[in-house]
Enzyme design. Structure first.
Site, PDB file in Angstrom:
ATOM      1  CG  ASN A  11      -6.311   1.123   4.590  1.00  0.00           C
ATOM      2  OD1 ASN A  11      -5.448   1.885   5.034  1.00  0.00           O
ATOM      3  ND2 ASN A  11      -6.887   1.309   3.413  1.00  0.00           N
ATOM      4  CD1 TRP A  12      -6.225   1.094  11.568  1.00  0.00           C
ATOM      5  CD2 TRP A  12      -4.641   2.154  12.756  1.00  0.00           C
ATOM      6  NE1 TRP A  12      -6.113   0.460  12.787  1.00  0.00           N
ATOM      7  CE2 TRP A  12      -5.146   1.085  13.534  1.00  0.00           C
ATOM      8  CE3 TRP A  12      -3.629   2.948  13.299  1.00  0.00           C
ATOM      9  CZ2 TRP A  12      -4.691   0.811  14.821  1.00  0.00           C
ATOM     10  CZ3 TRP A  12      -3.166   2.672  14.579  1.00  0.00           C
ATOM     11  CH2 TRP A  12      -3.687   1.614  15.338  1.00  0.00           C
ATOM     12  CE  LYS A  13      -9.622   3.591   3.829  1.00  0.00           C
ATOM     13  NZ  LYS A  13     -10.800   3.832   3.030  1.00  0.00           N
ATOM     14  CG  HIS A  96      -6.693   1.915  -1.004  1.00  0.00           C
ATOM     15  ND1 HIS A  96      -7.551   2.975  -1.202  1.00  0.00           N
ATOM     16  CD2 HIS A  96      -7.301   1.083  -0.116  1.00  0.00           C
ATOM     17  CE1 HIS A  96      -8.640   2.794  -0.455  1.00  0.00           C
ATOM     18  NE2 HIS A  96      -8.506   1.649   0.211  1.00  0.00           N
ATOM     19  CD  GLU A 163     -10.827  -1.685  -0.615  1.00  0.00           C
ATOM     20  OE1 GLU A 163     -10.989  -2.054   0.549  1.00  0.00           O
ATOM     21  OE2 GLU A 163      -9.893  -0.959  -0.962  1.00  0.00           O
ATOM     22  CB  SER A 222     -18.919  -1.092   3.610  1.00  0.00           C
ATOM     23  OG  SER A 222     -18.806   0.169   2.996  1.00  0.00           O
ATOM     24  N   GLY A 243     -11.389  -0.808   6.552  1.00  0.00           N
ATOM     25  CA  GLY A 243     -11.027   0.593   6.766  1.00  0.00           C
ATOM     26  C   GLY A 243     -11.695   1.140   8.007  1.00  0.00           C
TER      27      GLY A 243
HETATM   28  P1  PGA Z   1     -13.922   0.741   4.397  1.00  0.00           P
HETATM   29  O1  PGA Z   1     -12.521   0.947   3.689  1.00  0.00           O
HETATM   30  O2  PGA Z   1     -13.845  -0.528   5.198  1.00  0.00           O
HETATM   31  O3  PGA Z   1     -14.080   1.953   5.276  1.00  0.00           O
HETATM   32  O4  PGA Z   1     -14.943   0.666   3.332  1.00  0.00           O
HETATM   33  C1  PGA Z   1     -11.850  -0.103   3.102  1.00  0.00           C
HETATM   34  C2  PGA Z   1     -10.667   0.403   2.345  1.00  0.00           C
HETATM   35  O5  PGA Z   1     -10.747   1.493   1.758  1.00  0.00           O
HETATM   36  O6  PGA Z   1      -9.622  -0.281   2.308  1.00  0.00           O
END
Ligand code: PGA
Length: 259
Positions: A11-13, A96, A163, A222, A243
């Site tokens: 998930n590159w956001k 999300h 999540e 994380s 992420g």
């Molecule tokens: P993160 O994000 O791996 O940086 O915790 C995961 C996500 O928000 O999908």
């Protein structure tokens, strides 16, 4: 899950800043993880970049981070699941916590988006997670609301992600949930699915593994190259949603090789 492959969803956001940087990131990852037989990598870049990246990198699968719930029409700024399907997109992240928080997405909207994905034969990647640790009710409620009106036979086409919001790197300074917490979350989700869809013997692992699995359940929050195997091999998740670590080619390549 239809096979025993683990799924790694990046998930590159709202990153990186340009298509050029996205191409560089995927080129670097490709050099390190060209031959992964035991896992499937799905990249979810900003939708502005996705078609170009798909054309250049046939070694990955691609997903979007959002879709609208109607298939076409006067909905300024939106992209439909029907359009995504025609562009060969296979996955869409839905629900999300960042969209729940910043875009005020409700459980009802999330449910409509899941249905739009299924109608268009795209796999929704449905994020479920409590904001405050140990709020089991929130997990059960979100899951039940997201899957309202979904048939048991459709479960195999849905990816569920446990999540916990408090374990997402932006909230946790990169500290993932403890294995015990994630195991509890996994069981809670399986139990809730078993209750909702009348799945007998939910403790029987044969219901949840490999070809016979009734649902694909990932962990997110994380995840990095050092902790990924705890979630996939030890706890028993079918994969991970990643992420921050998916934006660094070394870290993400190592993560893919460590699943
Ligand atoms: P993160 O994000 O791996 O940086 O915790 C995961 C996500 O928000 O999908």
């Amino acid at each position: 899950m239809k096979n025993n492959k683990k799924i790694i969803i990046a998930n590159w956001k709202m990153n990186p800043a340009s298509l050029k940087e996205g191409v560089k990131l995927l080129s670097d990852i490709s050099k390190h993880v060209s031959s992964l037989e035991n896992s499937e990598i799905v990249i979810c870049p900003p939708s502005l970049f996705v078609i170009s990246l798909m054309d250049q990198f046939s070694n990955f699968k691609f997903g979007l981070q959002n879709v609208f719930w109607h298939d076409k029409g006067a909905f300024t700024g939106e992209i439909s699941a029907a359009m995504a399907k025609k562009s060969n997109i296979g996955y869409v992240i839905v629900g999300h916590s960042e969209r729940r928080e910043y875009l005020k997405e409700t459980d009802e909207v999330i449910n409509l988006k899941i249905k739009a994905c299924l109608r268009n034969k795209i796999k929704p990647v449905v994020c479920i997670g409590e904001t405050n640790r140990n709020d089991d009710q929130a997990i059960e409620y979100q899951l039940s609301a997201a899957l309202t009106g979904i048939k048991k036979s459709q479960l195999k086409d849905i990816i569920i992600v446990y999540e916990p919001v408090w374990a997402i790197s932006t909230h946790s300074q990169g500290v993932a949930a403890m294995p015990d917490d994630t195991f509890k979350g996994l069981i809670l989700i399986k139990k809730a699915l078993a209750k909702k869809f009348n799945i007998k013997n939910f403790f029987d692992p044969r219901n949840w593994v490999g070809k016979t699995s009734v649902a694909t359940i990932l962990y997110g929050g994380s995840v990095n190259s050092k902790n990924v195997s705890t979630f996939t091999s030890k706890i028993g998740f079918d994969g991970v949603l990643v992420g921050n670590a998916s934006l660094n080619y070394r870290e993400f390549s190592n993560l893919c090789l460590s699943v």
